[in-house]
Scaffold this motif. Structure first.
Motif: not given
Length: 201
Positions: A45, A184, A65, A41-42, A49
């Motif tokens: 992301t 976050i 991020l 998931l990261l 991003a």
């Protein structure tokens, strides 16, 4: 923050590849495979991003991020960022395969550094958590831009002015990433605090 192909010297490319090789090995060794979906998931992301780029000389700026990934994943940020950069290089020609190791080092090494600098404060409540989350979001792109500048300046002295421009251009991004990372982390600490224990080593 991708460095384009044909810019870096062979020595810098080899050094970046070596750091990425070691960091990815440590990251894979420390991944808790019960949390592989969270790592994925990261990775996604990070991939999304960083798709919006603003060209800047031989590189470009975008959201990274890295602070968030470092705080949550620790050393596992290395394989996560490597996979995202590999997919970007294959599908969108961002950076490139030759500079994949250097680009991964530029983005992942500061993320891991922020893990060691600020992780313990994320586990506390109140202002310390807020300040640590903002600091991680701020310092990760700062350190990445400094590494990118160092890679450029080391490769060719003609890039020295560009290297200085790279650091200056990332200052607004550092503030934005600091704020985003803070919100976050605060959100996750309220709704899913176990999310923040994934990268513990």
């Amino acid at each position: 923050m991708h460095i384009s192909e044909g810019v870096l010297s062979p020595a810098v490319l080899v050094a970046g590849g070596a750091v990425t090789f070691v960091g990815t090995g440590l990251g894979l060794k420390r991944i808790d495979y019960d949390h592989i979906m969270t790592v994925s998931l990261l990775t996604a992301t990070f991939f999304v991003a960083s798709l919006i780029h603003v060209p800047l000389g031989p590189g470009n700026i975008h959201l990274v991020l890295g602070g968030l990934m470092g705080l949550v994943l620790g050393w596992s940020a290395f394989p996560a960022i490597l996979i995202a950069l590999l997919l970007q290089a294959i599908f969108f020609q961002y950076g490139g395969l030759v500079v994949l190791g250097a680009n991964t080092t530029v983005m992942a090494l500061p993320a891991v550094g922020c893990y060691y600098l600020f992780r313990k404060w994320i586990e506390t409540n109140g202002n310390k958590r807020k300040m640590a989350a903002f600091a991680a979001g701020f310092f990760s792109p700062l350190l990445s831009s400094l590494l990118m500048a160092l890679a450029l300046a080391t490769s060719d002295q003609g890039f020295l002015q560009t290297a200085q421009l790279v650091v200056a251009a990332h200052i607004p991004l550092m503030i934005i990433e600091g704020v985003i990372t803070m919100f976050i982390i605060l959100f996750l600490s309220r709704v899913q605090p176990e999310f923040l224990s994934i990268g513990k080593s």
